[in-house]
Design an enzyme around this catalytic site. Structure first.
Site, PDB file in Angstrom:
ATOM      1  N   GLY A 100       0.823  -1.222   0.000  1.00 53.80           N
ATOM      2  CA  GLY A 100       0.000   0.000   0.000  1.00 53.80           C
ATOM      3  C   GLY A 100       0.846   1.257   0.000  1.00 53.80           C
ATOM      4  N   ILE A 101       2.007   1.212  -0.662  1.00 51.17           N
ATOM      5  CA  ILE A 101       2.918   2.383  -0.678  1.00 51.17           C
ATOM      6  C   ILE A 101       2.315   3.555  -1.461  1.00 51.17           C
ATOM      7  N   GLY A 132      -0.669   4.698  -1.113  1.00 50.83           N
ATOM      8  CA  GLY A 132      -1.666   5.404  -0.301  1.00 50.83           C
ATOM      9  C   GLY A 132      -1.030   6.501   0.546  1.00 50.83           C
ATOM     10  N   LEU A 192      -0.038  -2.111   4.982  1.00 48.87           N
ATOM     11  CA  LEU A 192      -0.999  -0.993   4.986  1.00 48.87           C
ATOM     12  C   LEU A 192      -2.104  -1.188   3.950  1.00 48.87           C
ATOM     13  N   GLN A 227      -8.854  -1.920   1.435  1.00 47.76           N
ATOM     14  CA  GLN A 227      -9.953  -1.101   0.928  1.00 47.76           C
ATOM     15  C   GLN A 227     -10.281  -0.282   2.165  1.00 47.76           C
ATOM     16  N   SER A 231      -7.423  -0.304  13.206  1.00 50.64           N
ATOM     17  CA  SER A 231      -8.136   0.976  13.133  1.00 50.64           C
ATOM     18  C   SER A 231      -9.029   1.241  14.342  1.00 50.64           C
ATOM     19  N   GLU A 241     -11.818   2.362  14.064  1.00 52.21           N
ATOM     20  CA  GLU A 241     -13.183   1.969  13.674  1.00 52.21           C
ATOM     21  C   GLU A 241     -13.590   0.650  14.336  1.00 52.21           C
ATOM     22  N   TYR A 250     -16.043  -2.688   6.863  1.00 54.75           N
ATOM     23  CA  TYR A 250     -14.624  -2.317   7.001  1.00 54.75           C
ATOM     24  C   TYR A 250     -14.129  -2.644   8.416  1.00 54.75           C
ATOM     25  N   LYS A 299     -11.232  -5.284   9.777  1.00 58.23           N
ATOM     26  CA  LYS A 299     -10.071  -4.877  10.588  1.00 58.23           C
ATOM     27  C   LYS A 299     -10.008  -5.702  11.887  1.00 58.23           C
ATOM     28  N   ARG A 305      -4.240  13.089   1.663  1.00 59.93           N
ATOM     29  CA  ARG A 305      -5.357  12.217   1.995  1.00 59.93           C
ATOM     30  C   ARG A 305      -6.214  12.013   0.745  1.00 59.93           C
TER      31      ARG A 305
HETATM   32  P1  NDP Z   1      -5.247   4.634   1.467  1.00 61.87           P
HETATM   33  O1  NDP Z   1      -6.611   4.282   1.031  1.00 61.87           O
HETATM   34  O2  NDP Z   1      -4.682   5.973   1.116  1.00 61.87           O
HETATM   35  O3  NDP Z   1      -4.216   3.525   0.918  1.00 61.87           O
HETATM   36  C1  NDP Z   1      -4.576   2.170   0.852  1.00 61.87           C
HETATM   37  C2  NDP Z   1      -3.520   1.422   0.059  1.00 61.87           C
HETATM   38  O4  NDP Z   1      -3.950   0.049  -0.098  1.00 61.87           O
HETATM   39  C3  NDP Z   1      -3.298   1.970  -1.364  1.00 61.87           C
HETATM   40  O5  NDP Z   1      -1.926   1.926  -1.669  1.00 61.87           O
HETATM   41  C4  NDP Z   1      -4.067   0.980  -2.216  1.00 61.87           C
HETATM   42  O6  NDP Z   1      -3.595   0.867  -3.533  1.00 61.87           O
HETATM   43  C5  NDP Z   1      -3.779  -0.316  -1.461  1.00 61.87           C
HETATM   44  N1  NDP Z   1      -4.657  -1.410  -1.863  1.00 61.87           N
HETATM   45  C6  NDP Z   1      -6.005  -1.402  -1.962  1.00 61.87           C
HETATM   46  N2  NDP Z   1      -6.454  -2.591  -2.386  1.00 61.87           N
HETATM   47  C7  NDP Z   1      -5.356  -3.381  -2.567  1.00 61.87           C
HETATM   48  C8  NDP Z   1      -5.166  -4.713  -3.022  1.00 61.87           C
HETATM   49  N3  NDP Z   1      -6.179  -5.496  -3.365  1.00 61.87           N
HETATM   50  N4  NDP Z   1      -3.892  -5.201  -3.089  1.00 61.87           N
HETATM   51  C9  NDP Z   1      -2.846  -4.423  -2.753  1.00 61.87           C
HETATM   52  N5  NDP Z   1      -2.972  -3.138  -2.318  1.00 61.87           N
HETATM   53  C10 NDP Z   1      -4.220  -2.634  -2.236  1.00 61.87           C
HETATM   54  O7  NDP Z   1      -5.183   4.429   3.047  1.00 61.87           O
HETATM   55  P2  NDP Z   1      -4.285   5.135   4.164  1.00 61.87           P
HETATM   56  O8  NDP Z   1      -2.922   5.323   3.636  1.00 61.87           O
HETATM   57  O9  NDP Z   1      -5.034   6.265   4.728  1.00 61.87           O
HETATM   58  O10 NDP Z   1      -4.280   4.011   5.292  1.00 61.87           O
HETATM   59  C11 NDP Z   1      -3.282   2.977   5.311  1.00 61.87           C
HETATM   60  C12 NDP Z   1      -3.817   1.822   6.145  1.00 61.87           C
HETATM   61  O11 NDP Z   1      -4.114   2.272   7.465  1.00 61.87           O
HETATM   62  C13 NDP Z   1      -5.105   1.196   5.614  1.00 61.87           C
HETATM   63  O12 NDP Z   1      -5.047  -0.177   5.922  1.00 61.87           O
HETATM   64  C14 NDP Z   1      -6.197   1.854   6.452  1.00 61.87           C
HETATM   65  O13 NDP Z   1      -7.329   1.036   6.539  1.00 61.87           O
HETATM   66  C15 NDP Z   1      -5.486   1.996   7.790  1.00 61.87           C
HETATM   67  N6  NDP Z   1      -5.935   3.095   8.631  1.00 61.87           N
HETATM   68  C16 NDP Z   1      -5.909   4.374   8.164  1.00 61.87           C
HETATM   69  C17 NDP Z   1      -6.261   5.421   8.987  1.00 61.87           C
HETATM   70  C18 NDP Z   1      -6.279   6.836   8.505  1.00 61.87           C
HETATM   71  O14 NDP Z   1      -6.852   7.687   9.211  1.00 61.87           O
HETATM   72  N7  NDP Z   1      -5.651   7.150   7.399  1.00 61.87           N
HETATM   73  C19 NDP Z   1      -6.645   5.187  10.408  1.00 61.87           C
HETATM   74  C20 NDP Z   1      -6.615   3.798  10.784  1.00 61.87           C
HETATM   75  C21 NDP Z   1      -6.255   2.803   9.928  1.00 61.87           C
HETATM   76  P3  NDP Z   1      -4.183   1.808  -4.712  1.00 61.87           P
HETATM   77  O15 NDP Z   1      -3.420   3.092  -4.599  1.00 61.87           O
HETATM   78  O16 NDP Z   1      -3.872   1.037  -5.933  1.00 61.87           O
HETATM   79  O17 NDP Z   1      -5.645   1.982  -4.461  1.00 61.87           O
HETATM   80  P1  GDR Z   2     -13.777   7.333   8.641  1.00 61.82           P
HETATM   81  O1  GDR Z   2     -13.393   8.576   7.711  1.00 61.82           O
HETATM   82  O2  GDR Z   2     -15.015   6.681   8.210  1.00 61.82           O
HETATM   83  O3  GDR Z   2     -13.703   7.832  10.053  1.00 61.82           O
HETATM   84  O4  GDR Z   2     -12.569   6.331   8.325  1.00 61.82           O
HETATM   85  P2  GDR Z   2     -14.277   9.508   6.754  1.00 61.82           P
HETATM   86  O5  GDR Z   2     -13.482  10.737   6.567  1.00 61.82           O
HETATM   87  O6  GDR Z   2     -14.723   8.786   5.545  1.00 61.82           O
HETATM   88  O7  GDR Z   2     -15.590   9.816   7.648  1.00 61.82           O
HETATM   89  C1  GDR Z   2     -15.511  10.487   8.894  1.00 61.82           C
HETATM   90  C2  GDR Z   2     -16.905  10.876   9.346  1.00 61.82           C
HETATM   91  O8  GDR Z   2     -17.400  11.928   8.502  1.00 61.82           O
HETATM   92  C3  GDR Z   2     -18.750  11.634   8.159  1.00 61.82           C
HETATM   93  N1  GDR Z   2     -19.106  12.314   6.902  1.00 61.82           N
HETATM   94  C4  GDR Z   2     -18.594  12.057   5.689  1.00 61.82           C
HETATM   95  N2  GDR Z   2     -17.626  11.188   5.303  1.00 61.82           N
HETATM   96  C5  GDR Z   2     -17.276  11.181   3.988  1.00 61.82           C
HETATM   97  N3  GDR Z   2     -16.275  10.370   3.596  1.00 61.82           N
HETATM   98  N4  GDR Z   2     -17.894  11.974   3.060  1.00 61.82           N
HETATM   99  C6  GDR Z   2     -18.891  12.849   3.404  1.00 61.82           C
HETATM  100  O9  GDR Z   2     -19.434  13.544   2.562  1.00 61.82           O
HETATM  101  C7  GDR Z   2     -19.251  12.904   4.789  1.00 61.82           C
HETATM  102  N5  GDR Z   2     -20.147  13.648   5.498  1.00 61.82           N
HETATM  103  C8  GDR Z   2     -20.050  13.282   6.761  1.00 61.82           C
HETATM  104  C9  GDR Z   2     -18.774  10.118   8.041  1.00 61.82           C
HETATM  105  O10 GDR Z   2     -20.115   9.635   8.051  1.00 61.82           O
HETATM  106  C10 GDR Z   2     -17.939   9.740   9.258  1.00 61.82           C
HETATM  107  O11 GDR Z   2     -18.747   9.744  10.407  1.00 61.82           O
HETATM  108  C11 GDR Z   2     -11.229   6.784   8.238  1.00 61.82           C
HETATM  109  C12 GDR Z   2     -10.509   5.872   7.219  1.00 61.82           C
HETATM  110  O12 GDR Z   2      -9.217   6.379   6.993  1.00 61.82           O
HETATM  111  C13 GDR Z   2     -10.392   4.455   7.741  1.00 61.82           C
HETATM  112  O13 GDR Z   2      -9.581   3.691   6.858  1.00 61.82           O
HETATM  113  C14 GDR Z   2      -9.729   4.511   9.125  1.00 61.82           C
HETATM  114  O14 GDR Z   2      -9.622   3.211   9.674  1.00 61.82           O
HETATM  115  C15 GDR Z   2     -10.542   5.413  10.052  1.00 61.82           C
HETATM  116  O15 GDR Z   2     -10.601   6.701   9.494  1.00 61.82           O
HETATM  117  C16 GDR Z   2      -9.887   5.523  11.432  1.00 61.82           C
END
Ligand code: NDP
Ligand code: GDR
Length: 347
Positions: A8-9, A11, A80, A83, A125, A127, A149, A153, A184
């Site tokens: 997931g580099i 992301g 990392l 989905q 997470s 979540e 999701y 996790k 993001r």
């Molecule tokens: P992103 O959605 O930005 O990145 C996810 C990564 O996973 C991308 O590189 C994506 O690739 C890759 N990926 C998706 N599907 C597959 C697959 N089938 N095979 C291989 N790789 C895949 O997420 P974040 O960087 O924000 O988060 C990183 C990790 O941390 C995730 O597991 C997320 O659930 C977890 N997390 C994130 C939090 C946050 O607030 N950001 C909080 C808590 C947990 P591609 O670019 O091709 O889509």
């Molecule tokens: P979250 O992040 O579900 O907490 O997961 P997101 O930003 O999608 O939602 C946060 C809160 O905002 C409310 N919301 C909306 N959300 C989105 N995306 N779009 C909208 O228009 C909108 N309006 C209101 C949502 O309902 C929710 O309550 C993120 C991800 O990075 C996960 O992978 C990670 O595990 C958790 O944070 C910690």
């Protein structure tokens, strides 16, 4: 030189973690998915694209994971890949379970076969906690997953726990609360807001439609969280850690701060039922005491500062792009935004 593999580099966290590990003099490899349109904009944005080794692999395909281990022979694996969008997990629950949940199992199975001395990190997470009593969550708080999701996790979390106990693998769950940044994904609410108010500020959009404005989250700054991830993996004994800010704000508060930063009226931000999830977590706040004590980790960037960083960066990108400057950026390939740019440039 230590070798790290990041699944997931491409992301948000993968890109920041790669940047951090390069600074620490690691040899950094990362997996990416073969897509019809390549998705390396974050690596270019951070200017590290040519400094990492990129290997095509999919966490649904064990063979590709094993081949990646053979090619990279890592000391540390940061898993990392996921989905990661909670909203989409309601539409694609099986695919989310397969990637976000079983992906952890597949990676650990291949590590067990290839080299069980590899140190493994799983991106768990906040979540997983779901809605329970309104108090800050730590490593001992119970899980009440409220989305496909979160369920996936929880599966990954217990898989890590089991591989640690059964096979002695140095495996860690990082229970991270929301962390955000200018790289993001555009679908997450913070970036949707920063990009949306930037467009309103520049007269490129009239309004922005969100969903549940009352949900509260514990929002931190992503570059600081990847430092905590690295610290977890360096511990002698593998354990699980919460990373958070110990502070919680509603989506509405994020909107108000963002509008203030961009100088736009908050009346332009609306809530529509179609953007609500079938089930949402109303309140999440973390307690990072353990990480502070054992990892000497603490967050620095406060909520209002985070909002300003994101809004200012999105305004500046739109301004630069409209002036004709070219740089890697996600809005140029996202449907609605690329249309706005194309139209403006033609005029
Ligand atoms: P992103 O959605 O930005 O990145 C996810 C990564 O996973 C991308 O590189 C994506 O690739 C890759 N990926 C998706 N599907 C597959 C697959 N089938 N095979 C291989 N790789 C895949 O997420 P974040 O960087 O924000 O988060 C990183 C990790 O941390 C995730 O597991 C997320 O659930 C977890 N997390 C994130 C939090 C946050 O607030 N950001 C909080 C808590 C947990 P591609 O670019 O091709 O889509
Ligand atoms: P979250 O992040 O579900 O907490 O997961 P997101 O930003 O999608 O939602 C946060 C809160 O905002 C409310 N919301 C909306 N959300 C989105 N995306 N779009 C909208 O228009 C909108 N309006 C209101 C949502 O309902 C929710 O309550 C993120 C991800 O990075 C996960 O992978 C990670 O595990 C958790 O944070 C910690």
């Amino acid at each position: 030189m230590k070798r790290a593999l990041i699944t997931g580099i491409t992301g948000q966290d993968g890109a920041y973690l790669a940047q951090l590990l390069l600074k620490k003099n690691y040899k950094v490899s990362g997996t990416y998915r073969r897509l019809s349109t390549p998705n390396f904009w974050r690596l270019h944005y951070l200017d590290i694209y040519d400094k990492v080794v990129l290997i095509p692999a999919d966490v649904r395909d064990s063979k590709s994971l094993y081949e990646t281990l053979v090619k990279t022979d890592p000391d540390e694996v940061y898993h990392l890949s996921a989905q990661s969008f909670v909203g989409a997990s309601f539409d694609q629950p099986l695919q989310t379970s397969d990637i976000t949940g079983f992906g952890v199992l597949r990676m650990l199975e291949e590590i067990k076969k290839f080299n069980d001395k590899i140190k493994f990190y799983h991106a768990a997470s906040s979540e997983m906690f779901g809605d329970s009593i309104n108090k800050p969550k730590n490593e001992n708080s119970p899980f009440h997953p409220a989305s496909p999701y979160a369920l996936a996790k929880v599966y990954g979390y217990w898989t890590v726990d089991m591989y640690r106990k059964a096979y002695g693998i140095h495996a860690t769950n990082g229970i991270l609360f929301n962390h955000e940044s200018p790289i993001r994904g555009l679908e997450f609410v913070t970036r949707k807001i920063s990009n949306g108010v930037a467009k309103i500020h520049l007269g490129l959009a009239n309004d922005l439609k969100l969903g549940n404005l009352d949900a509260k989250r514990d929002w931190g700054y992503a570059p600081e969280y990847v430092e905590g991830i690295w610290k977890m993996v360096q511990q002698k004994k593998p354990e699980d850690y919460v990373l958070a800010t110990n502070d919680s704000h509603s989506v509405k508060e994020f909107v108000l701060e963002a509008c203030k930063a961009a100088g736009v009226s908050s009346k332009k931000i609306k809530s529509t039922k179609s953007n609500f999830r079938p089930l949402d977590v109303q309140y999440l706040q973390g307690d990072y005491s353990k990480a502070k004590k054992k990892l000497n980790w603490k967050p620095k960037t406060k909520f209002s500062e985070l909002v300003k960083i994101m809004v200012n960066e999105d305004i500046s990108r739109w301004e630069r792009w409209l002036k004709g400057e070219y740089f890697f950026w996600d809005a140029i390939t996202s449907g609605d935004d690329s249309y706005i740019i194309a139209k403006k440039r033609k005029n």
